[in-house]
Write a protein that holds these residues in place. Structure first.
Motif, PDB file in Angstrom:
ATOM      1  N   TRP A  40       0.856  -1.192   0.000  1.00  0.00           N
ATOM      2  CA  TRP A  40       0.000   0.000   0.000  1.00  0.00           C
ATOM      3  C   TRP A  40       0.889   1.237   0.000  1.00  0.00           C
ATOM      4  O   TRP A  40       1.600   1.504   0.953  1.00  0.00           O
ATOM      5  CB  TRP A  40      -0.869  -0.044   1.243  1.00  0.00           C
ATOM      6  CG  TRP A  40      -1.918   1.017   1.359  1.00  0.00           C
ATOM      7  CD1 TRP A  40      -1.961   2.233   0.756  1.00  0.00           C
ATOM      8  CD2 TRP A  40      -3.084   0.939   2.183  1.00  0.00           C
ATOM      9  NE1 TRP A  40      -3.072   2.930   1.138  1.00  0.00           N
ATOM     10  CE2 TRP A  40      -3.781   2.153   2.024  1.00  0.00           C
ATOM     11  CE3 TRP A  40      -3.600  -0.025   3.047  1.00  0.00           C
ATOM     12  CZ2 TRP A  40      -4.968   2.417   2.696  1.00  0.00           C
ATOM     13  CZ3 TRP A  40      -4.780   0.238   3.703  1.00  0.00           C
ATOM     14  CH2 TRP A  40      -5.458   1.441   3.521  1.00  0.00           C
ATOM     15  N   TYR A 167     -12.944   2.696  -1.451  1.00  0.00           N
ATOM     16  CA  TYR A 167     -11.924   2.254  -2.401  1.00  0.00           C
ATOM     17  C   TYR A 167     -12.563   1.995  -3.761  1.00  0.00           C
ATOM     18  O   TYR A 167     -13.749   1.664  -3.866  1.00  0.00           O
ATOM     19  CB  TYR A 167     -11.206   0.986  -1.911  1.00  0.00           C
ATOM     20  CG  TYR A 167     -12.067  -0.257  -1.872  1.00  0.00           C
ATOM     21  CD1 TYR A 167     -12.174  -1.101  -2.971  1.00  0.00           C
ATOM     22  CD2 TYR A 167     -12.789  -0.596  -0.726  1.00  0.00           C
ATOM     23  CE1 TYR A 167     -12.965  -2.236  -2.932  1.00  0.00           C
ATOM     24  CE2 TYR A 167     -13.572  -1.726  -0.677  1.00  0.00           C
ATOM     25  CZ  TYR A 167     -13.661  -2.550  -1.787  1.00  0.00           C
ATOM     26  OH  TYR A 167     -14.447  -3.665  -1.754  1.00  0.00           O
ATOM     27  N   LYS A 187      -6.360  -1.689  -5.619  1.00  0.00           N
ATOM     28  CA  LYS A 187      -7.348  -0.783  -5.055  1.00  0.00           C
ATOM     29  C   LYS A 187      -6.714   0.594  -4.851  1.00  0.00           C
ATOM     30  O   LYS A 187      -5.529   0.684  -4.517  1.00  0.00           O
ATOM     31  CB  LYS A 187      -7.854  -1.279  -3.683  1.00  0.00           C
ATOM     32  CG  LYS A 187      -8.632  -2.578  -3.680  1.00  0.00           C
ATOM     33  CD  LYS A 187      -9.093  -2.891  -2.271  1.00  0.00           C
ATOM     34  CE  LYS A 187      -9.951  -4.143  -2.213  1.00  0.00           C
ATOM     35  NZ  LYS A 187      -9.154  -5.359  -2.481  1.00  0.00           N
ATOM     36  N   TYR A 188      -7.506   1.614  -5.026  1.00  0.00           N
ATOM     37  CA  TYR A 188      -7.090   2.953  -4.614  1.00  0.00           C
ATOM     38  C   TYR A 188      -7.942   3.348  -3.426  1.00  0.00           C
ATOM     39  O   TYR A 188      -9.155   3.506  -3.536  1.00  0.00           O
ATOM     40  CB  TYR A 188      -7.223   3.983  -5.740  1.00  0.00           C
ATOM     41  CG  TYR A 188      -6.457   5.253  -5.417  1.00  0.00           C
ATOM     42  CD1 TYR A 188      -5.161   5.425  -5.878  1.00  0.00           C
ATOM     43  CD2 TYR A 188      -7.021   6.241  -4.615  1.00  0.00           C
ATOM     44  CE1 TYR A 188      -4.438   6.572  -5.559  1.00  0.00           C
ATOM     45  CE2 TYR A 188      -6.308   7.385  -4.284  1.00  0.00           C
ATOM     46  CZ  TYR A 188      -5.019   7.542  -4.765  1.00  0.00           C
ATOM     47  OH  TYR A 188      -4.301   8.662  -4.427  1.00  0.00           O
ATOM     48  N   HIS A 189      -7.285   3.499  -2.263  1.00  0.00           N
ATOM     49  CA  HIS A 189      -7.991   3.821  -1.030  1.00  0.00           C
ATOM     50  C   HIS A 189      -8.103   5.345  -0.880  1.00  0.00           C
ATOM     51  O   HIS A 189      -7.104   6.063  -1.022  1.00  0.00           O
ATOM     52  CB  HIS A 189      -7.247   3.248   0.163  1.00  0.00           C
ATOM     53  CG  HIS A 189      -7.148   1.745   0.137  1.00  0.00           C
ATOM     54  ND1 HIS A 189      -8.133   0.925   0.641  1.00  0.00           N
ATOM     55  CD2 HIS A 189      -6.183   0.925  -0.345  1.00  0.00           C
ATOM     56  CE1 HIS A 189      -7.776  -0.338   0.487  1.00  0.00           C
ATOM     57  NE2 HIS A 189      -6.604  -0.358  -0.106  1.00  0.00           N
ATOM     58  N   SER A 200      -4.231   7.735   2.181  1.00  0.00           N
ATOM     59  CA  SER A 200      -4.799   7.445   0.867  1.00  0.00           C
ATOM     60  C   SER A 200      -3.697   7.080  -0.127  1.00  0.00           C
ATOM     61  O   SER A 200      -2.613   7.654  -0.103  1.00  0.00           O
ATOM     62  CB  SER A 200      -5.580   8.658   0.344  1.00  0.00           C
ATOM     63  OG  SER A 200      -6.681   8.958   1.157  1.00  0.00           O
TER      64      SER A 200
END
Length: 221
Positions: A40, A167, A187-189, A200
């Protein structure tokens, strides 16, 4: 170099699609559990690993490393519900061993997301391909704990909070059998619904799924 990578990627995708079709199956499982490791890029600034040693000083930084336990349940020919429980950590440390200077400072962040989402497959459940790309989206709380240990100031600090977030992403399931699949996911948080939040960022994962049950297609074609 970029053109060669694109060509190799296209060949690999073609091979996987061919393999998936050659092991075609008509029945799909209804339920699954996925174990996944992930990186991440918190704050869009972290690197996987940074280590610097200079003049008796050492600096080390690790990116957001962790993993997921995901439960999935198919709800229709195209949609699957997913429940994600994750744990990720990022650390930054500074140490000096110079004469009369033994400072050791550590700054760490732990994130535990509990996320509910959906997957939308590109192919209907009736399609026989074992290569199953999908889009995903979800929402839920992010439990964030920041820890600071500054020996140079003889100070320790722990702060914990829960922020809402969401997300957006997508991935690929590659079925090796009707009970086992490889999973590649991104995923893009967006933590606190703010893309500029310190947590993020983009997260990439790889893992495997164990599946069971049998789904009856709503559209029999």
């Amino acid at each position: 170099m970029m053109k060669q990578a694109i060509v190799l990627g296209g060949l690999a995708l073609s091979f996987l699609m061919t393999t998936g079709l050659s092991h075609a199956q008509t029945d799909r499982p209804s339920t699954g559990m996925t174990f996944k490791l992930g990186f991440w890029n918190m704050g869009d600034q972290s690197e996987f690993l940074t280590y610097i040693r200079e003049d008796g000083r050492e600096y080390i930084e690790t990116g957001g490393l962790g993993g997921w336990l995901t439960f999935t349940s198919r709800t229709s020919d195209f949609y699957t519900f997913e429940f994600n429980l994750g744990a990720f950590g990022r650390a930054e440390g500074y140490e000096s061993s110079r004469h009369f200077d033994f400072d050791d400072d550590v700054d760490g962040t732990a994130v535990i997301p509990v996320l509910f989402g959906i997957q939308r497959e590109f192919l209907s459940v009736n399609n026989s391909s074992d290569l199953r790309p999908y889009l995903s989206a979800g929402i839920g709380p992010y439990w964030i704990t920041d820890v600071k240990d500054e020996q140079s100031l003889n100070r320790e600090e722990v702060r914990s909070k829960i922020d809402p977030g969401m997300y957006l992403g997508g991935g690929l399931n590659f079925f090796l059998s009707d009970k086992f699949a490889l999973n590649f996911d991104g995923k893009y948080h967006i933590v606190d619904f703010n893309m500029d939040n310190d947590v993020s960022g983009l997260e990439l994962g790889i893992g495997f799924s164990i599946l069971w049950g049998k789904y009856k297609p709503q559209n029999g074609r």
